[in-house]
Design a protein around this motif. Structure first.
Motif, short mmCIF file in Angstrom:
data_model
loop_
_atom_site.label_atom_id
_atom_site.label_comp_id
_atom_site.label_asym_id
_atom_site.label_seq_id
_atom_site.Cartn_x
_atom_site.Cartn_y
_atom_site.Cartn_z
N SER A 15 -5.30 1.02 10.27
CA SER A 15 -5.18 -0.25 9.82
C SER A 15 -6.15 -0.47 8.46
O SER A 15 -6.09 -1.45 8.16
N LEU A 16 -6.52 0.84 7.95
CA LEU A 16 -7.04 0.71 6.65
C LEU A 16 -5.64 0.97 5.58
O LEU A 16 -5.02 1.99 5.50
N GLU A 17 -5.60 0.24 4.71
CA GLU A 17 -4.57 0.28 3.61
C GLU A 17 -5.32 0.51 2.22
O GLU A 17 -5.99 -0.27 1.97
N ILE A 18 -4.52 1.46 1.54
CA ILE A 18 -5.15 1.59 0.18
C ILE A 18 -3.70 1.42 -0.89
O ILE A 18 -2.84 2.18 -0.61
N ALA A 19 -3.97 0.48 -1.89
CA ALA A 19 -2.94 0.30 -2.75
C ALA A 19 -3.70 -0.18 -3.98
O ALA A 19 -4.66 -0.24 -4.16
#
Length: 169
Positions: A15-19
């Protein structure tokens, strides 16, 4: 003033998104307020508004600087900067990982580690062989446990700092 939730959603790896920070995300003001409140002039800027302008510029850039943002769903849970230059007394060292920031209430959930991994991967993808940071206090131990190596200790901005490097090759 930026307000943050008292309780963060449970963060699982999926569920962790890095962008990359984009102008459309609307997060520049939030990041600037939080980081400037935490570091002040260590951001390299004299005010949160000046720092926000830097973040907006980075969001439009196709080169360094680049800001990586961590979110859990739509909730901001951290960020890290990749900079071409960070320490004025060491202009030959490049690139730098800087301003790794996770709000207190989102710490100890793997966000910092995920942001470090994302910064390392991005620097490697850009063709760099080493990534640098500077830190102080107990944090050299934190980074050393994540394969960062101390390079030297210096006096910088009125405090003892440790320059550390991560070999990307």
């Amino acid at each position: 003033m930026t307000t943050l939730p008292d309780h963060w959603p449970d963060m699982h790896a999926d569920s962790l998104e890095i962008a990359r920070l984009t102008e459309e995300s609307g997060l520049s003001k939030t990041i600037a307020a939080l980081q400037f409140a935490f570091w002040g002039p260590l951001t390299g800027y004299g005010s949160a508004a000046d720092y926000e302008q830097f973040l907006c510029h980075a969001a439009r850039s196709h080169h360094l600087p680049e800001i990586l943002v961590a979110r859990c769903g739509t909730t901001f849970v951290g960020s890290v900067n990749l900079l071409a230059s960070e320490m004025t007394i060491r202009p030959a060292l490049s690139p730098w990982m800087a301003q790794l920031f996770v709000p207190d209430s989102a710490r100890s959930q793997g966000v910092g580690n995920a942001l470090i991994e994302a910064a390392v991967a991005k620097a490697a993808a850009l063709g760099h062989r080493r990534l640098y940071l500077y830190t102080s206090g107990t944090l050299p131990g934190y980074y050393a446990s994540r394969r960062w190596q101390p390079v030297e200790e210096v006096e910088y901005l009125g405090k003892r700092r440790v320059i550390m490097a991560y070999d990307l090759a």
